[in-house]
Design an enzyme around this catalytic site. Structure first.
Site, short mmCIF file in Angstrom:
data_model
loop_
_atom_site.label_atom_id
_atom_site.label_comp_id
_atom_site.label_asym_id
_atom_site.label_seq_id
_atom_site.Cartn_x
_atom_site.Cartn_y
_atom_site.Cartn_z
N HIS A 142 -115.86 -61.98 -2.51
CA HIS A 142 -115.95 -63.08 -1.81
C HIS A 142 -115.09 -63.29 -0.75
CE1 HIS A 142 -117.42 -67.00 -0.64
NE2 HIS A 142 -118.43 -67.24 -1.54
N HIS A 180 -122.35 -68.65 -8.48
CA HIS A 180 -121.03 -67.85 -8.86
C HIS A 180 -120.54 -67.64 -10.04
CE1 HIS A 180 -121.48 -67.07 -4.53
NE2 HIS A 180 -120.44 -67.96 -4.11
N GLU A 195 -121.55 -61.00 1.94
CA GLU A 195 -121.35 -60.82 0.50
C GLU A 195 -122.45 -60.09 -0.15
OE1 GLU A 195 -121.43 -64.99 -1.43
OE2 GLU A 195 -120.50 -65.48 0.30
C1 GLA Z 1 -121.15 -68.58 -0.96
C2 GLA Z 1 -122.41 -69.77 -1.17
C3 GLA Z 1 -121.99 -70.93 -0.23
C4 GLA Z 1 -120.54 -71.57 -0.68
C5 GLA Z 1 -119.64 -70.39 -0.65
C6 GLA Z 1 -118.40 -71.03 -1.49
O1 GLA Z 1 -121.18 -67.96 -0.11
O2 GLA Z 1 -123.56 -69.19 -0.36
O3 GLA Z 1 -123.20 -71.90 -0.07
O4 GLA Z 1 -120.96 -72.13 -2.10
O5 GLA Z 1 -119.87 -69.35 -1.60
O6 GLA Z 1 -117.85 -72.03 -0.77
#
Ligand code: GLA
Length: 360
Positions: free
Chosen positions: A189, A115, A324
């Site tokens: 997110h 991210h 997402e």
């Molecule tokens: C995303 C990732 C997960 C986790 C979340 C945040 O969705 O795919 O593995 O890291 O973010 O906690």
């Protein structure tokens, strides 16, 4: 303060808090004609609250979030509600090569980047302006990421619009331009729990994803590069089923993800419906539409009960899920995936809609 001008009476702004850096953070509340409300703050472009009606017409908050502003400001370990950039999801071994040059980015999810890095877009101060001539209440968020920020090449100029329509949809439009070749993959997110009770698990929600294939991952959640048919596996959501139905199946991919934490290869292209989630008890339904090739369905497997929820209790394991919309994880290193490159003169442009309704 209430914006008085035409089309802006449905946007209110209030003080939210002050970050450790001294930035004053405001909360913008969008309201539509039905009384649906979405709260957005200029820290991380975070959606801190979003209400949706149940079968009795009761609007309740359905997105996970913290009870204290400082928990967003000091790390937001789950990325609750945030805008994610420059690259949503993982980049293997925290490096990629573009036009012959290798870029080292931060290993914030060892050995990978997750991210955008520790100081990704979810931690940035976004300038917010209500859009004056919009048909529905709309916020324009802008952020310019300097060349080299978090290790990524090019100055990236980013605009995100949040629009709340009268048919209870939150539309999110993203745009970006760069002055050097770079990679970009922006997403949102938000974690949803359509029950409105954030201490309850989401395993009773019924999910449908319009995808015949998904991307299996390795131990560090990087796609192996091969697409796999979902048919006959726990990953088959082509027909609606409860999230919990197969989540504990004896399956190597579910073990690697500690549940669902994978990218589905969405059927079709262009703006289309890609998923529906229904919560039988409340009657709430959410439809997701996007023009993106993939969606990361994450079943909240890293939620660990460390924080209070807005409706009482703690944010336990699997009390929220994310859908997402995005380009595929690690696309900068995987030539067979749709390209996430952006060159000077091009415009990155994408849109995702989360639409809420009631099914009786
Ligand atoms: C995303 C990732 C997960 C986790 C979340 C945040 O969705 O795919 O593995 O890291 O973010 O906690």
């Amino acid at each position: 303060m209430r914006f008085k001008k035409k089309n802006m009476e449905n946007i209110q702004v209030s003080n939210y808090g002050v970050t450790a850096k001294g930035d004053s953070i405001q909360k913008y509340t969008l309201t539509n004609k039905n009384g649906m409300k979405v709260d957005v703050i200029n820290f991380g472009g975070i959606i801190t609250s979003l209400t949706a009606p149940d079968k009795n017409g009761k609007y309740e908050d359905v997105v996970l979030g913290f009870t204290k502003p400082d928990d967003y400001f000091n790390g937001n370990p789950y990325y609750f509600g945030a805008l994610i950039g420059r690259y949503g999801n993982r980049i293997a071994n925290a490096k990629f090569t573009l036009e012959g040059k290798t870029y080292d980015i931060e290993k914030n999810d060892v050995p990978n980047t997750l991210h955008g890095g520790k100081e990704g877009f979810h931690t940035k101060f976004w300038n917010i302006e209500p859009v004056k001539d919009a048909k529905s209440p709309t916020l324009k968020l802008t952020y310019t990421s300097a060349d080299g920020e978090e290790g990524y090449p090019g100055k990236l100029t980013t605009t995100v619009l949040y629009t709340l329509t009268d048919d209870n949809a939150l539309e999110i439009s993203y745009e970006a331009t760069t002055d050097k070749a770079t990679v970009v993959n922006l997403t949102q997110h938000s974690y949803f729990n359509l029950s409105g009770n954030f201490s309850k698990t989401i395993t009773d929600h019924e999910l449908q994803i319009y995808a015949d294939k998904f991307l299996p991952v390795n131990e560090t959640l990087i796609p192996t590069g091969k697409e796999k048919a979902v048919q006959g596996s726990p990953f088959d959501f082509t027909t609606s089923k409860p999230i919990g139905k197969d989540i504990n199946a004896n399956d190597d991919q579910l073990k690697k993800g500690k549940g669902y934490d994978h990218n589905w290869v969405l059927n079709g292209s262009g703006m289309r419906s890609i998923a529906k989630v229904y919560h039988p008890e409340s009657g709430r339904e959410m439809e997701v539409l996007t023009d993106q090739p993939g969606v990361q369905f994450y079943s909240g497997n890293f939620l660990d009960g460390k924080f209070d929820t807005k409706s009482g209790g703690k944010n336990e394991f699997r009390t929220g899920f994310c859908l997402e919309t995005q380009h595929f994880p690690d696309a900068p290193n995987q030539a067979s995936f749709p390209s996430a490159e952006l060159k000077p003169g091009e415009k990155y442009q994408t849109k995702t809609i989360y639409k809420f309704s009631v099914k009786k």
